[in-house]
Design a protein around this motif. Structure first.
Motif, PDB file in Angstrom:
ATOM      1  N   ASN A  10       0.836  -1.268   0.068  1.00 20.49           N
ATOM      2  CA  ASN A  10       0.118  -0.056  -0.061  1.00 20.49           C
ATOM      3  C   ASN A  10       1.044   1.230  -0.004  1.00 20.49           C
ATOM      4  N   GLN A  11       0.434   2.113  -0.799  1.00 16.54           N
ATOM      5  CA  GLN A  11       1.114   3.449  -1.027  1.00 16.54           C
ATOM      6  C   GLN A  11       1.574   4.005   0.385  1.00 16.54           C
ATOM      7  N   SER A  12       0.830   3.823   1.493  1.00 13.68           N
ATOM      8  CA  SER A  12       1.101   4.580   2.896  1.00 13.68           C
ATOM      9  C   SER A  12       2.330   3.668   3.466  1.00 13.68           C
ATOM     10  N   ARG A  13       2.644   2.721   2.934  1.00 14.24           N
ATOM     11  CA  ARG A  13       3.661   1.860   3.581  1.00 14.24           C
ATOM     12  C   ARG A  13       5.037   1.799   2.707  1.00 14.24           C
ATOM     13  N   VAL A  14       4.854   2.236   1.397  1.00 13.03           N
ATOM     14  CA  VAL A  14       5.894   2.156   0.670  1.00 13.03           C
ATOM     15  C   VAL A  14       7.406   2.823   1.133  1.00 13.03           C
ATOM     16  N   ALA A  15       7.404   3.921   1.480  1.00 11.16           N
ATOM     17  CA  ALA A  15       8.484   4.485   1.932  1.00 11.16           C
ATOM     18  C   ALA A  15       9.325   3.718   3.176  1.00 11.16           C
ATOM     19  N   LYS A  16       8.452   3.160   4.189  1.00  7.74           N
ATOM     20  CA  LYS A  16       9.058   2.517   5.242  1.00  7.74           C
ATOM     21  C   LYS A  16       9.654   1.009   4.605  1.00  7.74           C
ATOM     22  N   VAL A  17       8.958   0.267   4.029  1.00  6.24           N
ATOM     23  CA  VAL A  17       9.308  -0.704   3.423  1.00  6.24           C
ATOM     24  C   VAL A  17      10.557  -0.638   2.685  1.00  6.24           C
ATOM     25  N   LEU A  18      10.865   0.581   1.760  1.00  7.37           N
ATOM     26  CA  LEU A  18      12.070   0.648   0.979  1.00  7.37           C
ATOM     27  C   LEU A  18      13.145   1.048   1.989  1.00  7.37           C
ATOM     28  N   LYS A  19      12.925   1.872   2.937  1.00  6.68           N
ATOM     29  CA  LYS A  19      13.945   2.390   3.801  1.00  6.68           C
ATOM     30  C   LYS A  19      14.467   1.171   4.754  1.00  6.68           C
ATOM     31  N   LEU A  20      13.565   0.454   5.082  1.00  2.35           N
ATOM     32  CA  LEU A  20      14.163  -0.698   5.890  1.00  2.35           C
ATOM     33  C   LEU A  20      15.015  -1.858   4.836  1.00  2.35           C
ATOM     34  N   CYS A  21      14.274  -1.988   3.537  1.00  4.14           N
ATOM     35  CA  CYS A  21      14.998  -2.928   2.622  1.00  4.14           C
ATOM     36  C   CYS A  21      16.355  -2.416   2.066  1.00  4.14           C
ATOM     37  N   ARG A  22      16.616  -0.938   2.262  1.00  4.90           N
ATOM     38  CA  ARG A  22      17.858  -0.603   1.614  1.00  4.90           C
ATOM     39  C   ARG A  22      18.790  -0.658   2.923  1.00  4.90           C
ATOM     40  N   ARG A  23      18.455  -0.970   3.978  1.00  2.00           N
ATOM     41  CA  ARG A  23      19.467  -1.277   5.102  1.00  2.00           C
ATOM     42  C   ARG A  23      20.237  -2.541   4.869  1.00  2.00           C
ATOM     43  N   TYR A  24      19.462  -3.416   4.147  1.00  2.92           N
ATOM     44  CA  TYR A  24      20.121  -4.751   3.938  1.00  2.92           C
ATOM     45  C   TYR A  24      20.355  -5.156   2.298  1.00  2.92           C
ATOM     46  N   LEU A  25      19.666  -4.578   1.447  1.00  4.34           N
ATOM     47  CA  LEU A  25      19.913  -4.994   0.347  1.00  4.34           C
ATOM     48  C   LEU A  25      20.092  -3.793  -0.837  1.00  4.34           C
ATOM     49  N   TYR A  26      20.687  -3.665  -2.093  1.00  3.26           N
ATOM     50  CA  TYR A  26      20.780  -2.515  -2.849  1.00  3.26           C
ATOM     51  C   TYR A  26      19.304  -2.464  -3.915  1.00  3.26           C
ATOM     52  N   TRP A  27      18.895  -1.172  -3.788  1.00  6.50           N
ATOM     53  CA  TRP A  27      17.605  -0.883  -4.707  1.00  6.50           C
ATOM     54  C   TRP A  27      18.182  -0.881  -6.214  1.00  6.50           C
ATOM     55  N   VAL A  28      17.555  -1.721  -6.922  1.00  5.31           N
ATOM     56  CA  VAL A  28      17.682  -1.781  -8.506  1.00  5.31           C
ATOM     57  C   VAL A  28      16.699  -1.189  -9.228  1.00  5.31           C
ATOM     58  N   GLN A  29      15.474  -1.273  -8.699  1.00  8.80           N
ATOM     59  CA  GLN A  29      14.306  -0.842  -9.552  1.00  8.80           C
ATOM     60  C   GLN A  29      13.400  -0.501  -8.591  1.00  8.80           C
ATOM     61  N   ASN A  30      12.256   0.421  -9.207  1.00  8.55           N
ATOM     62  CA  ASN A  30      10.786   0.529  -8.326  1.00  8.55           C
ATOM     63  C   ASN A  30      10.478  -1.084  -7.928  1.00  8.55           C
ATOM     64  N   SER A  31      10.655  -1.047  -6.499  1.00 10.69           N
ATOM     65  CA  SER A  31      10.217  -2.044  -5.592  1.00 10.69           C
ATOM     66  C   SER A  31      10.800  -3.501  -5.947  1.00 10.69           C
ATOM     67  N   VAL A  32      11.967  -3.209  -6.201  1.00 15.74           N
ATOM     68  CA  VAL A  32      13.045  -4.467  -6.407  1.00 15.74           C
ATOM     69  C   VAL A  32      14.352  -4.153  -5.814  1.00 15.74           C
ATOM     70  N   LEU A  33      14.757  -5.037  -4.916  1.00 12.86           N
ATOM     71  CA  LEU A  33      15.919  -4.874  -4.274  1.00 12.86           C
ATOM     72  C   LEU A  33      16.822  -6.235  -4.635  1.00 12.86           C
ATOM     73  N   GLU A  34      18.274  -6.229  -4.319  1.00 13.93           N
ATOM     74  CA  GLU A  34      19.009  -7.259  -4.395  1.00 13.93           C
ATOM     75  C   GLU A  34      20.339  -7.160  -3.722  1.00 13.93           C
ATOM     76  N   GLY A  35      20.776  -8.505  -3.315  1.00 12.60           N
ATOM     77  CA  GLY A  35      22.034  -8.458  -2.840  1.00 12.60           C
ATOM     78  C   GLY A  35      22.310  -9.634  -1.878  1.00 12.60           C
ATOM     79  N   GLU A  36      23.621  -9.553  -1.314  1.00 17.59           N
ATOM     80  CA  GLU A  36      24.065 -10.716  -0.593  1.00 17.59           C
ATOM     81  C   GLU A  36      23.473 -10.525   0.804  1.00 17.59           C
ATOM     82  N   LEU A  37      22.975 -11.676   1.603  1.00 17.53           N
ATOM     83  CA  LEU A  37      22.536 -11.557   3.118  1.00 17.53           C
ATOM     84  C   LEU A  37      23.105 -12.888   3.778  1.00 17.53           C
TER      85      LEU A  37
END
Length: 87
Positions: A10-37
């Motif tokens: 939901n649009q109201s949670r997009v910023a929170k989800v992206l911010k959290l995920c970028r602590r762990y993974l690399y942002w590569v495209q809208n709504s897509v992240l990747e990396g080693e964990l």
């Protein structure tokens, strides 16, 4: 392990989800992240995401691979995102 994360929230949670995920993974495209964990990092990310998303409205998909040895990544067009974790 190598992880590709794809989300549709939901649009109201997009910023929170992206911010959290970028602590762990690399942002590569809208709504897509990747990396080693590590296994611990993967479990922690999933736990923290479960506290943000609404399981009745949102979707997060994890693709996990043991390594990138047998994978190939090809980009057509504009390369979005990057290899930095800095917000």
């Amino acid at each position: 392990m190598f992880v590709i994360l794809v989300y549709d929230v939901n649009q109201s949670r997009v910023a929170k989800v992206l911010k959290l995920c970028r602590r762990y993974l690399y942002w590569v495209q809208n709504s897509v992240l990747e990396g080693e964990l590590t296994e611990a990092g993967y479990k922690k990310l999933k736990y923290e995401l479960s506290k943000i998303i609404n399981k009745d409205e949102d979707s997060v998909i994890f693709y996990t691979f043991r390594s990138t040895k047998y994978s190939n990544r090809e980009i057509m067009g504009l390369e979005k995102g990057g290899q930095e974790n800095i917000l």
